[in-house]
Design a protein around this motif. Structure first.
Motif, mmCIF file in Angstrom:
data_model
loop_
_atom_site.group_PDB
_atom_site.id
_atom_site.type_symbol
_atom_site.label_atom_id
_atom_site.label_comp_id
_atom_site.label_asym_id
_atom_site.label_seq_id
_atom_site.Cartn_x
_atom_site.Cartn_y
_atom_site.Cartn_z
ATOM 1 N N LYS A 9 -20.220 36.177 46.949
ATOM 2 C CA LYS A 9 -20.766 37.535 46.886
ATOM 3 C C LYS A 9 -21.266 37.978 48.258
ATOM 4 O O LYS A 9 -21.000 39.111 48.699
ATOM 5 C CB LYS A 9 -21.899 37.608 45.866
ATOM 6 C CG LYS A 9 -21.427 37.461 44.425
ATOM 7 C CD LYS A 9 -22.607 37.565 43.464
ATOM 8 C CE LYS A 9 -22.149 37.417 42.032
ATOM 9 N NZ LYS A 9 -23.272 37.515 41.065
ATOM 10 N N TRP A 12 -18.328 38.576 50.447
ATOM 11 C CA TRP A 12 -17.640 39.831 50.095
ATOM 12 C C TRP A 12 -18.298 41.023 50.772
ATOM 13 O O TRP A 12 -17.617 41.948 51.219
ATOM 14 C CB TRP A 12 -17.667 40.011 48.577
ATOM 15 C CG TRP A 12 -16.971 41.255 48.123
ATOM 16 C CD1 TRP A 12 -15.645 41.433 47.921
ATOM 17 C CD2 TRP A 12 -17.593 42.518 47.830
ATOM 18 N NE1 TRP A 12 -15.379 42.708 47.526
ATOM 19 C CE2 TRP A 12 -16.576 43.411 47.460
ATOM 20 C CE3 TRP A 12 -18.909 42.970 47.857
ATOM 21 C CZ2 TRP A 12 -16.824 44.727 47.112
ATOM 22 C CZ3 TRP A 12 -19.152 44.284 47.514
ATOM 23 C CH2 TRP A 12 -18.118 45.155 47.138
ATOM 24 N N TYR A 129 -15.555 42.152 41.252
ATOM 25 C CA TYR A 129 -15.543 42.968 42.462
ATOM 26 C C TYR A 129 -14.892 44.309 42.151
ATOM 27 O O TYR A 129 -13.890 44.365 41.432
ATOM 28 C CB TYR A 129 -14.799 42.229 43.578
ATOM 29 C CG TYR A 129 -15.427 40.908 43.934
ATOM 30 C CD1 TYR A 129 -16.473 40.856 44.846
ATOM 31 C CD2 TYR A 129 -14.996 39.715 43.348
ATOM 32 C CE1 TYR A 129 -17.066 39.627 45.167
ATOM 33 C CE2 TYR A 129 -15.583 38.508 43.663
ATOM 34 C CZ TYR A 129 -16.612 38.461 44.570
ATOM 35 O OH TYR A 129 -17.208 37.268 44.878
ATOM 36 N N PRO A 130 -15.447 45.378 42.721
ATOM 37 C CA PRO A 130 -16.638 45.448 43.586
ATOM 38 C C PRO A 130 -17.911 45.120 42.812
ATOM 39 O O PRO A 130 -18.007 45.381 41.620
ATOM 40 C CB PRO A 130 -16.635 46.895 44.060
ATOM 41 C CG PRO A 130 -15.885 47.650 43.016
ATOM 42 C CD PRO A 130 -14.832 46.717 42.500
#
Length: 582
Positions: A9, A12, A129-130
């Motif tokens: 996370k 990302w 995701y997102p």
């Protein structure tokens, strides 16, 4: 022990920060820098050639997030160990991403507090995701934050905010802005807000269940010293002070660990013992309430270790996710069921529409049939009324005919009575004529006798004249003769009168006979008409139960045999009453 999904996370966010044009792809050079920084923070040797080899088939030079993840897992995360600081890792990813997404100057919280909120977001966000944080997790976070700040929770206010919340949830930067603008903590001291964020960060991200100063008894010198203790889900650490800089030891709490209360001794109160695999600690607090809180927290950690469960907040997060997943599955099932119901409803609607059309057609056919039936019924009713009118007219005609026949019968009976009277008068006239004839015959016989007597007397007179009787006798005889002549004249006159009477009686007899013949003929015509309209007799008198005579108006009141017997009886009766009709 760190979790790879939580590390992904943070990575990302760093990858998304490198995607300037929001195309979902990043250049290889930027990924090399990112990979180098990750390897440096995680104490992994960086191999730049591996990146080129992994993406050598990508001629465009841009790599998507899905394309970068296999390399990240294979060459970085799988090589990582527990010898790096997760907070430094998160700091590096935070530094790469926050400047392009938020402005700290517009927020009421510090950069450090924004970083903590960002870490809390990574902990509470969904593994998709997102990344977004759902409304349930936002409510959970806000509740903890307000409780940490000593404020009360306003459910109505959050319900109003939830109505304005977009369907997917909030991103990390939207959550930081929500906390940073003090949407739910207006009017509170910024220092209090910062302390609340720190407490929630420690509980959720650092997995701190309880912390505070405790008195610890030394292992060798047996002296009591004050240390800052920090209890996590599986470890009990203590530092020199609360700034967490000088860590003195970490004690692992496993299923064999135990905690027990100790009696007061050495002028120390509120004592308890933490027994671990390699060592034990005698600890002391200032009051019984804190002692009970620490004992309960330690027992909770040991119980979780025995059951193999995660930390309370992670376990609660797992349950909430399972509940959301269950709700999502139920919603999907409900949506599928609704779609099925909708499809079934549509099918039913189509069937109902088809049935409605069929019913309309059937109703139209029934209406047409009803109309035809009504028309037929109207026609039948019209014909029935016409037949009824015709029958009424025929009945009226029959009644008229019956009345006429009754009148004719009355006339016939009256005529018959008149004929009977005429017959009686005629019979009297005939009797009178017979008497007159008898008197005439008697008169003729008398006249013949008188003539014979006159002839005889003439002869006697002549004899007397011849015998020269006396003149007196002749005169007497002459007087007698004159008297006889006068008597003869009177008889002749009476005879003429009787002859005239006889001729009048004969004429009257001829007239009566002619009338009787006319009456007889008229009677015969009436009998013929009665025989022609035999049905009228049924209306006048009842007949026998045998085979009836059929007329134009239906069965008569008598049979042919009864009719013949009646005719014969009537003729015999008339013959007896009127011999002249024979």
């Amino acid at each position: 022990m760190w979790r790879s999904d939580e590390l992904l996370k943070s990575i990302w966010h760093a990858f998304s920060a490198l995607d300037v044009d929001h195309s979902g792809k990043v250049s290889k050079s930027q990924l090399k820098v990112l990979s180098y920084n990750l390897c440096t923070v995680m104490n992994i040797p960086h191999d730049p050639v591996a990146l080129e080899e992994h993406f050598k088939d990508d001629d465009q030079g841009l790599v998507s997030n899905q394309g970068y993840m296999p390399y990240l897992k294979r060459f970085i995360l799988e090589k990582a160990r527990d010898n790096f600081d997760v907070q430094d890792f998160n700091k590096m990813c935070w530094t790469m991403s926050y400047k392009k997404n938020i402005s700290i100057k517009t927020l009421l919280i510090s950069n450090e507090d924004a970083f903590k909120v960002w870490c809390i977001f990574n902990f509470l966000s969904e593994d998709q995701y997102p990344l977004v944080i759902t409304a349930d997790e936002i409510e959970y976070l806000m509740r903890m934050l307000l409780e940490a700040m000593g404020s009360s929770w306003n459910q109505d206010r959050f319900a109003e905010y939830k109505l304005q919340l977009k369907a997917g949830g909030l991103s990390a930067w939207e959550l930081i802005n929500l906390v940073g603008v003090a949407h739910f903590s207006k009017g509170m001291n910024p220092h209090t807000v910062s302390m609340g964020i720190t407490q929630v960060f420690q509980e959720l991200v650092l997995d701190v269940l309880k912390q505070g100063y405790l008195m610890k008894k030394g292992l060798k010198r047996k002296n009591w010293t004050e240390r800052w203790f920090l209890l996590r889900s599986n470890t009990l650490s203590y530092y020199l002070c609360e700034d967490l800089v000088d860590k003195r030891a970490d004690v692992v709490l496993d299923q064999n660990s135990a905690v027990e209360s100790l009696p007061d001794k050495d002028e120390k109160k509120c004592l308890f013992l933490v027994r671990c695999a390699d060592r034990s600690f005698e600890l002391c607090v200032t009051d019984k309430k804190r002692k009970q809180e620490w004992i309960q927290a330690l027992q909770t950690c040991i119980q979780q270790a025995r059951l193999g469960q995660l930390s309370p907040h992670r376990e609660a997060r797992r349950r909430r996710r399972e509940l959301r997943l269950k709700h999502a599955i139920q919603e999907e099932e409900l949506a599928e069921r609704m779609e099925q119901l909708q499809a079934t409803n549509e099918n039913k609607q189509r069937e109902l529409e088809s049935m409605r059309k069929k019913l309309e057609e059937a109703a139209a056919a029934a209406a047409a049939e009803e109309q035809r039936r009504m028309q037929s019924q109207t026609d039948l009713q019209g014909r029935f009324m016409l037949d009824l009118a015709r029958e009424r007219m025929v009945r009226e005609q029959m009644e008229q005919q019956v009345a006429q026949k009754s009148s004719e019968l009355d006339q016939y009976l009256q005529r018959e009575k008149e004929l009977k009277d005429m017959y009686l008068r005629l019979q009297d006239a005939l009797d009178h004529q017979r008497d007159a004839k008898q008197e005439e015959e008697d008169m003729l016989k008398r006249q013949d006798r008188l003539l014979a007597e006159e002839v005889r007397k003439r002869s006697e007179l002549e004899q007397m004249q011849q015998s020269s009787e006396s003149q007196a006798l002749v005169k007497q005889q002459e007087e007698e003769r004159q008297a006889q002549e006068r008597a003869l004249q009177e008889a002749t006159r009476q005879l003429l009168t009787l002859e005239e009477e006889r001729h009048g009686a004969v004429e009257q007899y001829q007239v009566v006979t002619k009338k009787l013949v006319l009456a007889t003929n008229k009677t015969k015509k009436w009998k013929t008409r009665v025989a022609h309209h035999e049905g009228l007799v049924r209306l006048i008198q009842p007949g026998s139960k045998g085979t009836l005579v059929m007329t134009n108006w239906g069965p008569a009141s008598f049979t042919h045999a009864e009719l013949e017997l009646r005719k014969k009886s009537w003729q015999e009766r008339k013959s007896r009453e009127n011999p002249l009709l024979q």
